[in-house]
Design a protein around this motif. Structure first.
Motif, PDB file in Angstrom:
ATOM      1  N   ILE A   1       9.702   9.032   1.980  1.00 51.16           N
ATOM      2  CA  ILE A   1      10.882   8.349   1.419  1.00 51.16           C
ATOM      3  C   ILE A   1      10.839   6.835   1.642  1.00 51.16           C
ATOM      4  N   PHE A   2      10.042   6.392   2.611  1.00 51.88           N
ATOM      5  CA  PHE A   2       9.938   4.950   2.861  1.00 51.88           C
ATOM      6  C   PHE A   2       8.725   4.324   2.169  1.00 51.88           C
ATOM      7  N   ASP A   3       7.895   5.138   1.543  1.00 50.12           N
ATOM      8  CA  ASP A   3       6.692   4.624   0.883  1.00 50.12           C
ATOM      9  C   ASP A   3       7.076   3.768  -0.328  1.00 50.12           C
ATOM     10  N   THR A   4       6.263   2.781  -0.594  1.00 54.58           N
ATOM     11  CA  THR A   4       6.487   1.919  -1.766  1.00 54.58           C
ATOM     12  C   THR A   4       5.180   1.761  -2.533  1.00 54.58           C
ATOM     13  N   ILE A   5       5.308   1.466  -3.804  1.00 49.88           N
ATOM     14  CA  ILE A   5       4.109   1.214  -4.616  1.00 49.88           C
ATOM     15  C   ILE A   5       3.929  -0.297  -4.765  1.00 49.88           C
ATOM     16  N   SER A   6       2.695  -0.685  -4.986  1.00 45.74           N
ATOM     17  CA  SER A   6       2.420  -2.119  -5.131  1.00 45.74           C
ATOM     18  C   SER A   6       2.916  -2.623  -6.488  1.00 45.74           C
ATOM     19  N   LYS A   7       3.258  -3.895  -6.508  1.00 41.27           N
ATOM     20  CA  LYS A   7       3.728  -4.525  -7.742  1.00 41.27           C
ATOM     21  C   LYS A   7       2.829  -5.722  -8.055  1.00 41.27           C
ATOM     22  N   PRO A   8       2.219  -5.748  -9.238  1.00 43.25           N
ATOM     23  CA  PRO A   8       1.296  -6.848  -9.563  1.00 43.25           C
ATOM     24  C   PRO A   8       1.989  -8.209  -9.494  1.00 43.25           C
ATOM     25  N   GLY A   9       1.183  -9.235  -9.248  1.00 49.40           N
ATOM     26  CA  GLY A   9       1.712 -10.592  -9.228  1.00 49.40           C
ATOM     27  C   GLY A   9       2.125 -11.051 -10.615  1.00 49.40           C
ATOM     28  N   GLU A  10       2.930 -12.101 -10.645  1.00 50.36           N
ATOM     29  CA  GLU A  10       3.389 -12.647 -11.925  1.00 50.36           C
ATOM     30  C   GLU A  10       2.277 -13.458 -12.582  1.00 50.36           C
ATOM     31  N   ASP A  11       2.177 -13.362 -13.897  1.00 49.94           N
ATOM     32  CA  ASP A  11       1.245 -14.212 -14.645  1.00 49.94           C
ATOM     33  C   ASP A  11       1.891 -15.574 -14.884  1.00 49.94           C
TER      34      ASP A  11
ATOM     35  N   GLU B   1       2.203 -19.143  -4.484  1.00 54.55           N
ATOM     36  CA  GLU B   1       1.747 -17.934  -3.779  1.00 54.55           C
ATOM     37  C   GLU B   1       2.773 -16.810  -3.884  1.00 54.55           C
ATOM     38  N   HIS B   2       4.055 -17.136  -3.729  1.00 51.73           N
ATOM     39  CA  HIS B   2       5.103 -16.105  -3.733  1.00 51.73           C
ATOM     40  C   HIS B   2       5.203 -15.388  -5.073  1.00 51.73           C
ATOM     41  N   LEU B   3       4.763 -16.034  -6.152  1.00 51.88           N
ATOM     42  CA  LEU B   3       4.777 -15.394  -7.462  1.00 51.88           C
ATOM     43  C   LEU B   3       3.452 -14.691  -7.758  1.00 51.88           C
ATOM     44  N   LEU B   4       2.359 -15.330  -7.402  1.00 53.51           N
ATOM     45  CA  LEU B   4       1.035 -14.815  -7.759  1.00 53.51           C
ATOM     46  C   LEU B   4       0.618 -13.601  -6.930  1.00 53.51           C
ATOM     47  N   ARG B   5       1.060 -13.519  -5.685  1.00 55.87           N
ATOM     48  CA  ARG B   5       0.536 -12.485  -4.791  1.00 55.87           C
ATOM     49  C   ARG B   5       1.015 -11.080  -5.140  1.00 55.87           C
ATOM     50  N   GLY B   6       2.174 -10.958  -5.793  1.00 55.56           N
ATOM     51  CA  GLY B   6       2.745  -9.647  -6.037  1.00 55.56           C
ATOM     52  C   GLY B   6       3.321  -9.070  -4.755  1.00 55.56           C
TER      53      GLY B   6
ATOM     54  N   SER C   1       6.345   1.597  14.904  1.00 55.48           N
ATOM     55  CA  SER C   1       5.922   2.383  16.052  1.00 55.48           C
ATOM     56  C   SER C   1       4.441   2.737  15.949  1.00 55.48           C
ATOM     57  N   SER C   2       3.810   2.896  17.096  1.00 52.19           N
ATOM     58  CA  SER C   2       2.385   3.254  17.122  1.00 52.19           C
ATOM     59  C   SER C   2       2.162   4.685  16.627  1.00 52.19           C
ATOM     60  N   THR C   3       3.234   5.468  16.512  1.00 51.97           N
ATOM     61  CA  THR C   3       3.096   6.835  15.991  1.00 51.97           C
ATOM     62  C   THR C   3       3.058   6.853  14.459  1.00 51.97           C
ATOM     63  N   ILE C   4       3.279   5.700  13.855  1.00 54.58           N
ATOM     64  CA  ILE C   4       3.261   5.592  12.399  1.00 54.58           C
ATOM     65  C   ILE C   4       2.029   4.805  11.972  1.00 54.58           C
ATOM     66  N   LYS C   5       1.281   5.369  11.057  1.00 54.52           N
ATOM     67  CA  LYS C   5       0.128   4.678  10.491  1.00 54.52           C
ATOM     68  C   LYS C   5       0.500   4.152   9.113  1.00 54.52           C
ATOM     69  N   ARG C   6       0.251   2.865   8.892  1.00 58.32           N
ATOM     70  CA  ARG C   6       0.561   2.254   7.595  1.00 58.32           C
ATOM     71  C   ARG C   6      -0.722   2.099   6.782  1.00 58.32           C
ATOM     72  N   ILE C   7      -0.678   2.529   5.548  1.00 61.00           N
ATOM     73  CA  ILE C   7      -1.812   2.382   4.633  1.00 61.00           C
ATOM     74  C   ILE C   7      -1.336   1.535   3.457  1.00 61.00           C
ATOM     75  N   TYR C   8      -1.959   0.373   3.282  1.00 65.30           N
ATOM     76  CA  TYR C   8      -1.525  -0.562   2.246  1.00 65.30           C
ATOM     77  C   TYR C   8      -2.326  -0.392   0.964  1.00 65.30           C
ATOM     78  N   THR C   9      -1.651  -0.612  -0.141  1.00 64.54           N
ATOM     79  CA  THR C   9      -2.327  -0.765  -1.429  1.00 64.54           C
ATOM     80  C   THR C   9      -2.016  -2.173  -1.929  1.00 64.54           C
ATOM     81  N   TYR C  10      -3.064  -2.899  -2.307  1.00 61.64           N
ATOM     82  CA  TYR C  10      -2.900  -4.312  -2.644  1.00 61.64           C
ATOM     83  C   TYR C  10      -2.827  -4.513  -4.155  1.00 61.64           C
ATOM     84  N   PRO C  11      -1.877  -5.310  -4.596  1.00 65.60           N
ATOM     85  CA  PRO C  11      -1.726  -5.546  -6.035  1.00 65.60           C
ATOM     86  C   PRO C  11      -2.723  -6.586  -6.534  1.00 65.60           C
TER      87      PRO C  11
END
Length: 628
Positions: A218-228, A190-195, A40-50
Motif C-alpha cells: 500500500i505504500f509502494d509508488t511507481i516512478s514518474k518520468p521527468g518533464e520535457d 533538476e526538479h523538473l527533469l529528474r522525475g 526501519s532496518s526491517t524494511i528493504k526499499r527497492i527503487y525504480t528510476y524514471p
C-alpha cells in the motif's frame, strides 16, 4: 503491619503485568497492525528510476535524449563470501577497487544499497545478469544516461553527476550513487527533469530475508518520468555561432528583445557534451577542468567580464540626453583626440578622422568619436555640485539597464560586472579629491567599468525596445505547454525617456550605412550596431605587455520591430569592425533570412584562427611564472 507486608509483592506483580502487556502490544498487536517506520532496518526499499525529461530547442529539435545504462549496487550486510577473482574479472576491475568500494559502501550504510560500479555497457550487463545470483548482496539497477545528438551547447545543457555523500545527507530525496544535474539547465531545472523515482517496500524477517511486500504494497509508488523542456535556444543559430567562433575565445549572446528569450548563448572554446557521459566522464572532466589555458568549462557569455569599450558610448549618449547636458544637435570638434588636463600625457586619442567640422551625437556614434563622448561625460560629471553626486546619478541610470548586477536569468552561473559608484572612488582616493580627469576612461567604456556579454546584449535589447527589457531566460515550454513566469514576463523600465532613444538608434543605423560596419551590410535588413575595440595587456612585476585588442560588436535588427539583439566578444580579435562586426551580421542574416549573402565573410571568419595570439599570451604568462 500485615497490609504493609503485602504492598511490596503487589507492586512487583503490577509492574510485571504492565511490562508484559506493553511487550504484547509492541510485539504482537502493533507489529501486525501499525506502521513500522519505512526507514526501519526491517524494511528493504527497492527503487525504480524514471527517465529524465528530454530537452528540445525552440523549433522542436532534440537536444538531449536518454539511453539505458546499468549500475551494480551493493548492500554490505547482505554480502556473503564469494569468488573475488571471478567477480573482478566479470566487472573488469581489480581487487583494490573491490576492497575500496566495499569499504566505502559500509561507511555509507550497511543496510542501504549504494552504487558499487556505475554505467555498465549493454554487453557487460548481459554477461553479468546470468551470474549475479551467485553474488549475494549485489544487484543490477537499470537507469537512464544522457545522450546528446548534437556536439553543441554544452555550456547551456550542463551535465549530470553521481550524488556524493554530502548531497545524500543534505537532501533526503537522493541516495548516494543516484544522478543529479550539476551545471546548466540540468542543474537549474533538476526538479523538473529528474522525475519522481518509484519505490517498493519489502518486509524482512529476523534472519534478514525478504518475506514479502510490506503492508501488501500500500505504500509502494511507481516512478514518474521527468518533464520535457523546450528551450528558447535556436539550435541552428547556436551551432552557427559556435562554427564562427572556432579557434577563437569569447562569447556570443543573442536575445529576442520583445520577450527576453535567449536565442543563442555561445562560448568559445567549448566541448562536446558527450565527453561528460559514461565511464570516461571522470577522465575527461579532469582534462577539461584542468585546462587552464583554454578554460572550456567557463561560459564566457555569462562569466567572462570585459571592459565594454565603444558600445558603452550608446548608453553614455542616452544619459547625456536624459540629464539635458546635450541635445541631439549638440556638437564638438575633434582634433585627433581630446586633451582633458594640462600636461603632454593627458590626451585621449581618437581615430574618427573627422577634423575641422562639428560632430553631433548621430555622427559621433557612427564614427565612434572618443572626443565627442569625453565631452558628454565631462558635462555629466560636472553637472551636479560634486563629482560624487554626479557619479551617483550616472550609476543609477546604468543600473536601470541591468548593468553592474546579476540579471536574474535562469542559468546557475554568472558575474555582476562593475559599475563604479561614488563610494567606490572614495575608497580608492581617500582624500576624495578625484574629479572628471581621474575617471575619464569611463567616457569610452574602459576604466573601472566591467560588463559581461549577456549584460551588453540585454542593454542592446533595452535600446531596441526604446526603454524597457525583459529578464533574459532560457526556458520556453514544459511538456510542450507554454509557461508564463512573472519574473520573465514583466517589463523592466530604464530611467531614460522613450524619445531619447531615437537619435541614438539613428546613429547605430548609420554605423551600417556609412560608419564602421558599412562593409558588412546585409541587403534587405536594416541593422543597427556599434563597434568596439578594447585595449588588452598584461601587467606583472611592473612590466606592461601589449597584446592584441579585444574585438566587440553589439547590434539589433531590424531597426523597426526588432527580432534579435546581440553582443559579440572576441578575445584578442583586434578591431571590432574586422571580426566581431562580421560575426554579428552573419548571425543576424542566419536568423532572419537563413541565407549566406555574406559568403566571403563567412569563409574568412570560419578560417580565422587566433591561436598564435593566445600562444603569445600564454608564453608571456609562463615567462612571468618562471621569473617568480
Amino acid at each position: 503491619m500485615k497490609k504493609r507486608s503485602l504492598l511490596f509483592p503487589i507492586l512487583i506483580i503490577a509492574t510485571g503485568i504492565i511490562f508484559v502487556t506493553r511487550l504484547f502490544f509492541l510485539q504482537i498487536i502493533e507489529h501486525d497492525s501499525s506502521d513500522i517506520s519505512l526507514n526501519s532496518s526491517t524494511i528493504k526499499r527497492i527503487y525504480t528510476y524514471p527517465e529524465r525529461g528530454f530537452v528540445f530547442d525552440r523549433n522542436g529539435k532534440l537536444m538531449v535524449a536518454n539511453e539505458q545504462t546499468y549500475d551494480v549496487k551493493v548492500i554490505p550486510n547482505e554480502v556473503k563470501p564469494f569468488d573475488t577473482l571471478e567477480f573482478c574479472k566479470l566487472l573488469k576491475i581489480d581487487k583494490d577497487y573491490l576492497v575500496h568500494k566495499l569499504a566505502r559502501a559500509k561507511n555509507y550504510s550497511r543496510w542501504l544499497p549504494s552504487v558499487f560500479l556505475s554505467q555498465l555497457s549493454k554487453e557487460d550487463y548481459a554477461y553479468l545478469q546470468e551470474k549475479i545470483y551467485k553474488y549475494k548482496g549485489f544487484s543490477i539497477q537499470r537507469k537512464s544516461l544522457r545522450n546528446y545528438p548534437h556536439k553543441s551547447s554544452s555550456n547551456i545543457l550542463g551535465y549530470i553527476n553521481e550524488v556524493n555523500e554530502y548531497l545524500a545527507q543534505k537532501n533526503p530525496y537522493y541516495e548516494q550513487g543516484e544522478l543529479v544535474g550539476t551545471q546548466g539547465i540540468e542543474k537549474e531545472y533538476e526538479h523538473l527533469l529528474r522525475g519522481t523515482k518509484g519505490v517498493e517496500y519489502k518486509l524482512r524477517n529476523r534472519l534478514n530475508k525478504v518475506i514479502g511486500p510490506y503492508k501488501e504494497g500500500i505504500f509502494d509508488t511507481i516512478s514518474k518520468p521527468g518533464e520535457d523542456l523546450t528551450l528558447t535556444i535556436d539550435l541552428a543559430l547556436q551551432e552557427y555561432g559556435e562554427l564562427l567562433m572556432q579557434n577563437k575565445r569569447g562569447g556570443i549572446v543573442a536575445i529576442e528583445p520583445n520577450s527576453g528569450e535567449i536565442l543563442a548563448l555561445v562560448t568559445a572554446p567549448n566541448y562536446d557534451p558527450n565527453l561528460m557521459v559514461g565511464r570516461k566522464k571522470s577522465k575527461n572532466s579532469v582534462i577539461l577542468f584542468n585546462d587552464s589555458i583554454n578554460k572550456p568549462m567557463i561560459d564566457r557569455g555569462l562569466q567572462a567580464a570585459y571592459a565594454p569599450g565603444s558600445p558603452f558610448k550608446l548608453i553614455q549618449g542616452l544619459i547625456g540626453l536624459q540629464e539635458n547636458v546635450i541635445t541631439p544637435s549638440s556638437s564638438f570638434y575633434c582634433h585627433h583626440g581630446y586633451k582633458y588636463a594640462s600636461g603632454k600625457n593627458n590626451f585621449m586619442g581618437c581615430h574618427c578622422n573627422i577634423v575641422g567640422r562639428p560632430i553631433d551625437l548621430r555622427l559621433g556614434i557612427a564614427k565612434s568619436c572618443n572626443t565627442y563622448f569625453a565631452n558628454v561625460y565631462k558635462r555629466l560629471i560636472e553637472k551636479y555640485p560634486t563629482p560624487q553626486q554626479s557619479v551617483t546619478k550616472w550609476a543609477e541610470h546604468l543600473h536601470s539597464f541591468g548593468l553592474g548586477n546579476y540579471l536574474g536569468y535562469d542559468l546557475p552561473s554568472g558575474r555582476k560586472g562593475n559599475i563604479p559608484t561614488a563610494d567606490y572612488y572614495d575608497k580608492i582616493y581617500p582624500r576624495k579629491t578625484w574629479k572628471f580627469p581621474t575617471i575619464i576612461s569611463n567616457a569610452i567604456g574602459q576604466g573601472e567599468i566591467v560588463t559581461t556579454p549577456i549584460q551588453l546584449a540585454n542593454m542592446i535589447a533595452a535600446i531596441a525596445n526604446r526603454g524597457h527589457f525583459y529578464t533574459p531566460h532560457i526556458l520556453k515550454k514544459i511538456n510542450n505547454q507554454n509557461i508564463e513566469i512573472e519574473k520573465f514576463t514583466t517589463k523592466r523600465h530604464t530611467t531614460i525617456d522613450k524619445e531619447n532613444f531615437t537619435p541614438v538608434i539613428d546613429g547605430m543605423h548609420d554605423v551600417y550605412t556609412n560608419g564602421t560596419a558599412r562593409h558588412v551590410q546585409v541587403k534587405g535588413i536594416d541593422i543597427c550596431g556599434k563597434t568596439g575595440t578594447v585595449q588588452n595587456y598584461i601587467r606583472k612585476n611592473g612590466i606592461k605587455y601589449e597584446l592584441a585588442d579585444h574585438s566587440i560588436f553589439v547590434a539589433f535588427a531590424p531597426k523597426e520591430n526588432p527580432k534579435i539583439a546581440l553582443a559579440i566578444f572576441v578575445e584578442n580579435g583586434g578591431y571590432g569592425s574586422m571580426i566581431a562586426a562580421p560575426i554579428a551580421s552573419l548571425m543576424i542574416e542566419k536568423y532572419l533570412l537563413g541565407t549566406d549573402k555574406l559568403k566571403w565573410w563567412e569563409d574568412r571568419i570560419i578560417n580565422t584562427s587566433l591561436e598564435k595570439e593566445y600562444n603569445k599570451q600564454t608564453s608571456i604568462e609562463s615567462l612571468e611564472v618562471a621569473k617568480k
